[in-house]
Scaffold this motif. Structure first.
Motif, PDB file in Angstrom:
ATOM      1  N   THR A 242       0.817  -1.212   0.000  1.00 41.20           N
ATOM      2  CA  THR A 242       0.000   0.000   0.000  1.00 41.20           C
ATOM      3  C   THR A 242       0.856   1.269   0.000  1.00 41.20           C
ATOM      4  N   ARG A 243       2.145   1.122   0.125  1.00 43.48           N
ATOM      5  CA  ARG A 243       3.008   2.296   0.116  1.00 43.48           C
ATOM      6  C   ARG A 243       3.057   2.902  -1.282  1.00 43.48           C
ATOM      7  N   PRO A 244       3.129   4.236  -1.354  1.00 41.53           N
ATOM      8  CA  PRO A 244       3.225   4.859  -2.680  1.00 41.53           C
ATOM      9  C   PRO A 244       4.538   4.509  -3.348  1.00 41.53           C
ATOM     10  N   GLY A 245       4.535   4.477  -4.680  1.00 36.57           N
ATOM     11  CA  GLY A 245       5.754   4.217  -5.416  1.00 36.57           C
ATOM     12  C   GLY A 245       6.662   5.428  -5.434  1.00 36.57           C
ATOM     13  N   ALA A 246       7.712   5.331  -6.266  1.00 37.80           N
ATOM     14  CA  ALA A 246       8.708   6.390  -6.312  1.00 37.80           C
ATOM     15  C   ALA A 246       8.089   7.733  -6.680  1.00 37.80           C
ATOM     16  N   LEU A 247       7.210   7.735  -7.686  1.00 34.42           N
ATOM     17  CA  LEU A 247       6.602   8.995  -8.110  1.00 34.42           C
ATOM     18  C   LEU A 247       5.681   9.548  -7.018  1.00 34.42           C
ATOM     19  N   GLY A 248       4.996   8.660  -6.310  1.00 35.88           N
ATOM     20  CA  GLY A 248       4.157   9.109  -5.206  1.00 35.88           C
ATOM     21  C   GLY A 248       4.978   9.776  -4.115  1.00 35.88           C
ATOM     22  N   LYS A 249       6.159   9.232  -3.858  1.00 28.17           N
ATOM     23  CA  LYS A 249       7.036   9.831  -2.844  1.00 28.17           C
ATOM     24  C   LYS A 249       7.579  11.168  -3.322  1.00 28.17           C
ATOM     25  N   VAL A 250       7.846  11.291  -4.616  1.00 26.90           N
ATOM     26  CA  VAL A 250       8.285  12.576  -5.161  1.00 26.90           C
ATOM     27  C   VAL A 250       7.183  13.618  -4.986  1.00 26.90           C
ATOM     28  N   VAL A 251       5.954  13.230  -5.270  1.00 28.03           N
ATOM     29  CA  VAL A 251       4.816  14.143  -5.099  1.00 28.03           C
ATOM     30  C   VAL A 251       4.700  14.565  -3.637  1.00 28.03           C
ATOM     31  N   ALA A 252       4.848  13.609  -2.711  1.00 29.93           N
ATOM     32  CA  ALA A 252       4.782  13.927  -1.285  1.00 29.93           C
ATOM     33  C   ALA A 252       5.900  14.889  -0.901  1.00 29.93           C
ATOM     34  N   PHE A 253       7.107  14.612  -1.403  1.00 31.32           N
ATOM     35  CA  PHE A 253       8.249  15.483  -1.129  1.00 31.32           C
ATOM     36  C   PHE A 253       7.978  16.908  -1.613  1.00 31.32           C
ATOM     37  N   LEU A 254       7.486  17.039  -2.837  1.00 36.18           N
ATOM     38  CA  LEU A 254       7.224  18.367  -3.400  1.00 36.18           C
ATOM     39  C   LEU A 254       6.089  19.072  -2.662  1.00 36.18           C
ATOM     40  N   ALA A 255       5.057  18.322  -2.302  1.00 38.36           N
ATOM     41  CA  ALA A 255       3.921  18.924  -1.611  1.00 38.36           C
ATOM     42  C   ALA A 255       4.352  19.530  -0.273  1.00 38.36           C
ATOM     43  N   ILE A 256       5.137  18.798   0.489  1.00 35.16           N
ATOM     44  CA  ILE A 256       5.606  19.306   1.784  1.00 35.16           C
ATOM     45  C   ILE A 256       6.539  20.492   1.575  1.00 35.16           C
ATOM     46  N   THR A 257       7.430  20.372   0.597  1.00 34.37           N
ATOM     47  CA  THR A 257       8.396  21.442   0.324  1.00 34.37           C
ATOM     48  C   THR A 257       7.688  22.739  -0.016  1.00 34.37           C
ATOM     49  N   PHE A 258       6.735  22.670  -0.955  1.00 37.19           N
ATOM     50  CA  PHE A 258       6.021  23.873  -1.364  1.00 37.19           C
ATOM     51  C   PHE A 258       5.142  24.404  -0.237  1.00 37.19           C
ATOM     52  N   ALA A 259       4.528  23.516   0.524  1.00 39.02           N
ATOM     53  CA  ALA A 259       3.639  23.960   1.603  1.00 39.02           C
ATOM     54  C   ALA A 259       4.403  24.781   2.640  1.00 39.02           C
ATOM     55  N   ILE A 260       5.591  24.330   3.008  1.00 38.48           N
ATOM     56  CA  ILE A 260       6.380  25.054   4.011  1.00 38.48           C
ATOM     57  C   ILE A 260       6.816  26.414   3.474  1.00 38.48           C
ATOM     58  N   THR A 261       7.466  26.407   2.322  1.00 35.26           N
ATOM     59  CA  THR A 261       8.031  27.651   1.793  1.00 35.26           C
ATOM     60  C   THR A 261       6.958  28.640   1.384  1.00 35.26           C
ATOM     61  N   TRP A 262       5.990  28.176   0.600  1.00 36.54           N
ATOM     62  CA  TRP A 262       4.951  29.094   0.132  1.00 36.54           C
ATOM     63  C   TRP A 262       4.063  29.560   1.292  1.00 36.54           C
ATOM     64  N   GLY A 263       3.927  28.717   2.317  1.00 37.50           N
ATOM     65  CA  GLY A 263       3.156  29.136   3.484  1.00 37.50           C
ATOM     66  C   GLY A 263       3.843  30.258   4.240  1.00 37.50           C
ATOM     67  N   VAL A 264       5.136  30.087   4.500  1.00 34.80           N
ATOM     68  CA  VAL A 264       5.901  31.105   5.239  1.00 34.80           C
ATOM     69  C   VAL A 264       6.011  32.395   4.435  1.00 34.80           C
ATOM     70  N   ILE A 265       6.490  32.282   3.188  1.00 37.49           N
ATOM     71  CA  ILE A 265       6.680  33.482   2.368  1.00 37.49           C
ATOM     72  C   ILE A 265       5.339  34.114   2.007  1.00 37.49           C
ATOM     73  N   GLY A 266       4.335  33.279   1.743  1.00 35.55           N
ATOM     74  CA  GLY A 266       3.016  33.803   1.402  1.00 35.55           C
ATOM     75  C   GLY A 266       2.430  34.644   2.530  1.00 35.55           C
ATOM     76  N   ALA A 267       2.672  34.245   3.765  1.00 36.51           N
ATOM     77  CA  ALA A 267       2.163  35.014   4.899  1.00 36.51           C
ATOM     78  C   ALA A 267       2.775  36.410   4.918  1.00 36.51           C
ATOM     79  N   TYR A 268       4.059  36.494   4.588  1.00 36.91           N
ATOM     80  CA  TYR A 268       4.712  37.807   4.559  1.00 36.91           C
ATOM     81  C   TYR A 268       4.281  38.637   3.349  1.00 36.91           C
ATOM     82  N   ILE A 269       3.848  37.972   2.287  1.00 40.98           N
ATOM     83  CA  ILE A 269       3.378  38.703   1.107  1.00 40.98           C
ATOM     84  C   ILE A 269       1.972  39.269   1.348  1.00 40.98           C
ATOM     85  N   TYR A 270       1.088  38.462   1.911  1.00 39.50           N
ATOM     86  CA  TYR A 270      -0.307  38.869   2.073  1.00 39.50           C
ATOM     87  C   TYR A 270      -0.562  39.660   3.360  1.00 39.50           C
ATOM     88  N   TRP A 271       0.213  39.415   4.397  1.00 36.87           N
ATOM     89  CA  TRP A 271       0.028  40.137   5.663  1.00 36.87           C
ATOM     90  C   TRP A 271       1.366  40.695   6.152  1.00 36.87           C
TER      91      TRP A 271
END
Length: 277
Positions: A9-38
């Motif tokens: 049931t574990r995701p394959g290599a591409l699934g792990k890449v998607v998970a990696f990118l999702a977390i990466t973008f969520a952290i950075t865009w969340g932090v920087i986005g907060a400073y852009i909008y507020w």
């Protein structure tokens, strides 16, 4: 009823890449986005953003944080030890060591001379010590990203696509990941143009790919490669550094075309000697 094991049931290599990118973008865009909008609210509560702000480090370290979370989720502490062990791998054909230590500085020097600039960055009034301090600080910024881009994303992608395309995909994601910083006051990106930056990121990600594979998945060489790109001693060479590097990539891809367009011999292990991730 058919039993399905946890491993199935574990995701394959591409699934792990998607998970990696999702977390990466969520952290950075969340932090920087907060400073852009507020901007005012964030500055009052946490202080104005800058290259030395803790939140800026957090946003920059997002690929490494994501890599650690992904590896730990699927391979535990042993997996993390394996990932970090790749920072100790230094064996590589000498041509790549020469390119990182000598070739990259020459690119910046040549680009600066073309635009009429200096050989090296002029020393500040505080002297060379101030630049040295910045250089050391830079080691703990951008180069840390390599735990994610080359530590996790590159080998997983190379299970499915040739190294050239893996590098191009990572370079595109790497460039887009930086996009919010171009709308953020107080950091260097606010004065840059995004499209040349994106082209530069794709170029660099393709360029580091044969180095990564020749070093059998070493993270040490990509870290040093990245560090040279932001070494404050090298002069400002924009846009000629990108122009020169595009030419360098064209030569490298042509000379090593058999390896760049074939998955045979490409590094596909996140954890040396293991296939669990």
């Amino acid at each position: 009823m058919t039993y399905v094991s946890p491993s199935q049931t574990r995701p394959g290599a591409l699934g792990k890449v998607v998970a990696f990118l999702a977390i990466t973008f969520a952290i950075t865009w969340g932090v920087i986005g907060a400073y852009i909008y507020w901007p005012d609210a964030m500055a009052i509560r946490f202080g104005a953003i800058s290259g030395s702000h803790p939140f800026y480090f957090l946003a920059t370290w997002a690929p490494a944080i994501s890599a650690i979370l992904v590896v730990f989720s699927f391979a535990g502490l042993d997996g993390l030890r394996g990932l970090f062990s790749r920072l100790m791998m230094w064996r590589c054909p000498p041509v790549w060591w020469v390119f990182i230590l000598v070739g990259l500085p020459l690119v910046f020097i040549a680009g600066s001379l073309i635009k009429g600039g200096p050989l090296l960055t002029p020393l500040p009034p505080e002297g060379a010590g101030a630049l040295l301090s910045v250089m050391i600080m830079m080691l703990f910024l951008g180069p840390v990203e390599e735990l994610g881009w080359r530590g996790v994303a590159q080998p997983l992608l190379q299970r499915h696509v040739a190294p050239f395309w893996a590098g191009a995909i990572i370079g595109t994601a790497w460039g887009v990941w930086h996009l919010p910083a171009f709308y953020l006051a107080g950091v260097v990106y606010e004065n840059w143009s995004f499209l040349p930056f994106l082209i530069g990121n794709i170029t660099l990600a393709i360029l580091v790919t044969p180095i990564f594979n020749a070093a059998r998945g070493s993270l040490l060489l990509p870290v040093l490669f990245h560090w040279q790109l932001i070494n404050p001693f090298w002069p400002d060479a924009q846009p000629w550094d990108t122009v020169i590097l595009v030419g360098v990539v064209a030569v490298v891809v042509w000379v090593w075309r058999d390896q760049m367009f074939s998955r045979e011999g490409a590094v596909t292990e996140v954890i040396p000697g293991e296939t669990r991730l």
